[in-house]
Design a protein around this motif. Structure first.
Motif, PDB file in Angstrom:
ATOM      1  N   ILE A  33      -9.795   1.579  -8.085  1.00 47.62           N
ATOM      2  CA  ILE A  33     -10.722   2.396  -7.568  1.00 47.62           C
ATOM      3  C   ILE A  33      -9.835   3.486  -7.087  1.00 47.62           C
ATOM      4  N   GLY A  34      -8.798   3.390  -6.277  1.00 56.94           N
ATOM      5  CA  GLY A  34      -7.864   4.212  -5.728  1.00 56.94           C
ATOM      6  C   GLY A  34      -7.157   5.032  -6.682  1.00 56.94           C
ATOM      7  N   THR A  35      -6.781   4.512  -7.966  1.00 55.76           N
ATOM      8  CA  THR A  35      -6.164   5.351  -9.211  1.00 55.76           C
ATOM      9  C   THR A  35      -7.202   6.449  -9.641  1.00 55.76           C
ATOM     10  N   ILE A  36      -8.720   5.865  -9.920  1.00 53.54           N
ATOM     11  CA  ILE A  36      -9.436   6.725 -10.290  1.00 53.54           C
ATOM     12  C   ILE A  36      -9.695   7.822  -9.299  1.00 53.54           C
ATOM     13  N   LEU A  37     -10.013   7.539  -8.127  1.00 56.80           N
ATOM     14  CA  LEU A  37      -9.841   8.822  -7.189  1.00 56.80           C
ATOM     15  C   LEU A  37      -8.864   9.654  -7.161  1.00 56.80           C
ATOM     16  N   SER A  96      -7.758   5.614   0.048  1.00 59.93           N
ATOM     17  CA  SER A  96      -7.561   6.435  -1.592  1.00 59.93           C
ATOM     18  C   SER A  96      -7.019   7.750  -0.978  1.00 59.93           C
ATOM     19  N   MET A  97      -7.886   8.454   0.001  1.00 63.44           N
ATOM     20  CA  MET A  97      -7.484   9.930  -0.143  1.00 63.44           C
ATOM     21  C   MET A  97      -6.003  10.059   0.898  1.00 63.44           C
ATOM     22  N   ILE A  98      -5.814   8.976   1.638  1.00 64.12           N
ATOM     23  CA  ILE A  98      -4.729   8.864   2.396  1.00 64.12           C
ATOM     24  C   ILE A  98      -3.596   8.838   1.341  1.00 64.12           C
ATOM     25  N   GLY A  99      -3.661   7.912   0.357  1.00 68.93           N
ATOM     26  CA  GLY A  99      -2.511   7.821  -0.434  1.00 68.93           C
ATOM     27  C   GLY A  99      -2.421   8.941  -1.326  1.00 68.93           C
ATOM     28  N   THR A 100      -3.646   9.668  -1.834  1.00 74.98           N
ATOM     29  CA  THR A 100      -3.531  10.967  -2.618  1.00 74.98           C
ATOM     30  C   THR A 100      -2.641  12.102  -1.787  1.00 74.98           C
ATOM     31  N   LEU A 101      -3.064  12.225  -0.577  1.00 72.77           N
ATOM     32  CA  LEU A 101      -2.473  13.259   0.311  1.00 72.77           C
ATOM     33  C   LEU A 101      -0.943  13.062   0.448  1.00 72.77           C
ATOM     34  N   VAL A 102      -0.764  11.784   0.750  1.00 73.13           N
ATOM     35  CA  VAL A 102       0.684  11.520   1.036  1.00 73.13           C
ATOM     36  C   VAL A 102       1.601  11.482  -0.494  1.00 73.13           C
ATOM     37  N   GLY A 103       0.792  11.148  -1.446  1.00 77.58           N
ATOM     38  CA  GLY A 103       1.553  11.386  -2.868  1.00 77.58           C
ATOM     39  C   GLY A 103       1.714  12.928  -3.021  1.00 77.58           C
ATOM     40  N   THR A 104       1.112  13.771  -2.498  1.00 77.32           N
ATOM     41  CA  THR A 104       1.542  15.209  -2.834  1.00 77.32           C
ATOM     42  C   THR A 104       2.688  15.575  -2.022  1.00 77.32           C
ATOM     43  N   LEU A 105       3.136  14.903  -0.992  1.00 82.03           N
ATOM     44  CA  LEU A 105       4.361  14.992  -0.319  1.00 82.03           C
ATOM     45  C   LEU A 105       5.568  14.749  -1.291  1.00 82.03           C
ATOM     46  N   PRO A 106       6.611  15.375  -1.559  1.00 80.67           N
ATOM     47  CA  PRO A 106       7.621  14.976  -2.395  1.00 80.67           C
ATOM     48  C   PRO A 106       8.713  13.818  -1.652  1.00 80.67           C
ATOM     49  N   ALA A 118      -6.663  -1.835   1.991  1.00 78.32           N
ATOM     50  CA  ALA A 118      -5.956  -0.735   2.370  1.00 78.32           C
ATOM     51  C   ALA A 118      -4.594  -0.522   1.699  1.00 78.32           C
ATOM     52  N   SER A 119      -3.958  -1.431   1.385  1.00 80.08           N
ATOM     53  CA  SER A 119      -2.756  -1.410   0.727  1.00 80.08           C
ATOM     54  C   SER A 119      -2.639  -0.979  -0.660  1.00 80.08           C
ATOM     55  N   GLU A 120      -3.451  -1.773  -1.402  1.00 82.86           N
ATOM     56  CA  GLU A 120      -3.920  -1.433  -2.923  1.00 82.86           C
ATOM     57  C   GLU A 120      -4.236  -0.381  -3.336  1.00 82.86           C
ATOM     58  N   ALA A 121      -5.520   0.217  -2.441  1.00 83.31           N
ATOM     59  CA  ALA A 121      -6.131   1.350  -2.449  1.00 83.31           C
ATOM     60  C   ALA A 121      -5.251   2.808  -2.509  1.00 83.31           C
ATOM     61  N   SER A 122      -4.404   2.616  -1.313  1.00 75.01           N
ATOM     62  CA  SER A 122      -3.479   3.643  -1.000  1.00 75.01           C
ATOM     63  C   SER A 122      -2.291   3.764  -1.828  1.00 75.01           C
ATOM     64  N   ASN A 123      -1.605   2.649  -2.206  1.00 64.78           N
ATOM     65  CA  ASN A 123      -0.632   2.680  -3.105  1.00 64.78           C
ATOM     66  C   ASN A 123      -0.755   3.438  -4.474  1.00 64.78           C
ATOM     67  N   SER A 124      -2.067   2.713  -5.068  1.00 58.69           N
ATOM     68  CA  SER A 124      -2.453   3.263  -6.390  1.00 58.69           C
ATOM     69  C   SER A 124      -2.760   4.631  -6.488  1.00 58.69           C
ATOM     70  N   SER A 125      -3.489   4.899  -5.343  1.00 64.40           N
ATOM     71  CA  SER A 125      -3.957   6.579  -5.451  1.00 64.40           C
ATOM     72  C   SER A 125      -2.883   7.444  -5.155  1.00 64.40           C
ATOM     73  N   VAL A 126      -1.749   7.061  -4.894  1.00 65.11           N
ATOM     74  CA  VAL A 126      -0.447   7.832  -4.885  1.00 65.11           C
ATOM     75  C   VAL A 126      -0.233   8.562  -5.879  1.00 65.11           C
ATOM     76  N   ALA A 127      -0.471   7.794  -7.164  1.00 68.99           N
ATOM     77  CA  ALA A 127      -0.217   8.391  -8.453  1.00 68.99           C
ATOM     78  C   ALA A 127      -0.761   9.827  -8.700  1.00 68.99           C
ATOM     79  N   GLY A 128      -2.260   9.767  -8.596  1.00 67.66           N
ATOM     80  CA  GLY A 128      -2.842  11.110  -8.808  1.00 67.66           C
ATOM     81  C   GLY A 128      -2.278  12.423  -7.872  1.00 67.66           C
TER      82      GLY A 128
END
Length: 507
Positions: free
Chosen positions: A118-122, A260-270, A306-316
């Motif tokens: 779910i985190g990856t898709i979001l 998922s949103m936290i992971g995505t936002l953090v992922g945008t930070l180099p 929390a752990s798995e949704a965030s770390n996978s959503s980082v990809a997007g």
């Protein structure tokens, strides 16, 4: 977004060989992530030479499959053995391993897989929505804006080095120094030490293989005792309780979305990485829990979510700066960026207009890879659980040979193998000194862009343009804020005692 480009990208990915490539990449990434010490970064490095013979879409699809599979695969070792398969799965241990000790390994793994998918898709959806917008904005970037942006990215990398602020800055400068080897933008030869092999500079991939793969192998040899913690009886018969997991995910639906949103936002930070997203999401999930906040750290499903949704959503999120700005969001993105450059495609401003089909294939590849994670991990959990038991005596020499072959295949030069060895030793020393490695790679990759854009800007106009141009000035200001905030956080962190929860989270 042009529907025709999306359909064309879907047609490219629907070809049997490309689909097979994605699913093989997912499988390889899951296996790599599930073996303690053998991270998916190594898997990406090993797969890189195979992309030479592929088209850009198929080659990138393979890398994306490994990336997505690796982000999720780390939960297997973390949940079953209490050993993080990847750095991004450290937080999963807090509740996943206690669930295993309570006799619920299949439930913990099922929750982790579902949250990961779910985190990856979001994350892919956010990339689809925000990527083109950022891409259009960057079309107006001149050399001043690019220089300031890259400088901001480098300071952000250092600022996100936690308590190792100074070491992060040193690591970034080391990367910039390595990037200066070879021919300068002005045409002058520098730092080649009269060695013709260095005249063309140092390729990113051999340096990366050495810093991350070889240094990690040396650490694995030093810490070979990790295999002794395996619980053989817990990894033989695993079948995910689908109904129970579905109920858990529904109860944690807000946690899934928030993380998922936290992971995505953090992922945008180099270079912020999935590790940062893990701890932030876990902390927010625990504070938002009203029914059983004390259960976190003792086997609470919300901790795994929390752990798995965030770390996978980082990809997007991580793809956004990579394809929009030409700044890799993490080390994995740096490798994929290298694959694109190898095929003559330069990520950054204008990519959405130049390669719309390729960009759309990235979105779709992430979603396909997420489906692959769901299918492969669910069906092959018993086998994948056994993979965690691979002894280091077999793993280390096998990976060592593969990394050497991969480095040689890049340019068919023995010299590149020596580069791998030298930077492997350097990486090992840096790790032992608690110097973060990602800033080195980011400095190496962005160093050329930083120098070239600075020289172009100075040739066109006076230096004052860096400040008078609004976007450039904004990025310079953000760079100062990034360093100031990092210093403030460090001073504040040293002035208070850690709580019990923080001690656990860092241990």
């Amino acid at each position: 977004m042009d529907i025709a480009n999306i359909l064309e990208a879907a047609g490219e990915l629907a070809q049997p060989m490309v689909l097979l490539t994605i699913f093989f990449g997912v499988f390889f990434g899951i296996v790599a992530g599930s073996i303690p010490g053998f991270t998916f970064t190594m898997a990406l490095v090993l797969a890189f030479p195979f992309t030479f013979a592929m088209g850009p879409i198929q080659g990138l699809a393979l890398m994306i499959g490994i990336y997505i599979g690796g982000l999720s695969g780390g939960l297997i070792a973390g949940t079953l053995l209490g050993i993080p398969g990847t750095p991004s799965s450290v937080v999963t241990i807090f509740d996943g391993f206690p669930m295993t000790k309570k006799g619920e390994p299949a439930r913990a793994l099922g929750i982790g897989i579902a949250a990961s998918v779910i985190g990856t898709i979001l994350g892919a959806i956010v990339l689809f929505l925000l990527g083109p917008l950022i891409g259009r904005l960057t079309l107006n970037f001149g050399p001043w804006e690019i220089f300031s942006l890259v400088l901001f990215a480098l300071t952000l990398v250092a600022g996100l080095s936690g308590k190792h602020l100074v070491k992060g800055l040193i690591a970034g400068c080391l990367g910039l120094l390595v990037a200066m080897v070879g021919v300068a933008p002005t045409g002058q030869l520098r730092f080649n030490f009269d060695n013709p092999q260095l005249s063309g500079g140092l390729d990113v991939i051999p340096v990366l293989i050495g810093l991350f793969a070889i240094s990690q192998l040396l650490i694995n040899v030093e810490e070979s005792r990790v295999d002794s913690r395996a619980a053989t009886g817990r990894v033989t018969k695993i079948r995910v309780p689908v109904r129970t997991v579905a109920k858990d995910i529904w109860q944690e639906r807000r946690n899934v979305g928030r993380s998922s949103m936290i992971g995505t936002l953090v992922g945008t930070l180099p270079a912020a990485g999935a590790e940062s997203a893990n701890f932030i999401s876990y902390d927010r999930a625990k504070k938002a829990e009203k029914r059983d906040p004390e259960g976190y750290g003792k086997g609470h499903p919300g901790g795994v979510v929390a752990s798995e949704a965030s770390n996978s959503s980082v990809a997007g999120g991580a793809f956004i700066p990579t394809i929009s700005l030409g700044i890799p969001g993490d080390v994995a993105q740096a490798i994929m960026m290298g694959a694109l450059i190898l095929h003559g495609i330069a990520p950054g401003p204008g990519l959405f207009d130049r390669q719309p089909v390729l960009v759309n294939s990235i979105y779709l590849s992430i979603i396909i890879a997420a489906v692959g994670v769901l299918i492969i991990q669910t069906l092959l959990l018993p086998f994948l659980a056994r993979v965690t038991m691979v002894p280091k005596a077999v793993l280390v020499p096998s990976v060592l040979v593969l990394t050497a072959v991969g480095a040689f295949a890049l340019n068919n030069r023995i010299f590149d193998m020596w580069v791998v060895l030298v930077f492997g030793v350097i990486g090992y020393i840096l790790v032992k000194l608690s110097v973060p490695l990602p800033p080195v790679i980011l400095g190496l990759i962005l160093g050329g862009t930083l120098e070239e854009s600075m020289l172009r800007a100075l040739q066109i106009a006076e230096p004052i343009e860096f400040i008078t141009r609004p976007i450039s000035a904004a990025f310079l200001l953000l760079a100062l804020v990034s360093i100031a905030f990092a210093i403030y956080r460090r001073v504040k962190g040293t002035s208070r005692q850690p709580t019990g929860y923080e001690t656990q989270s860092t241990g």
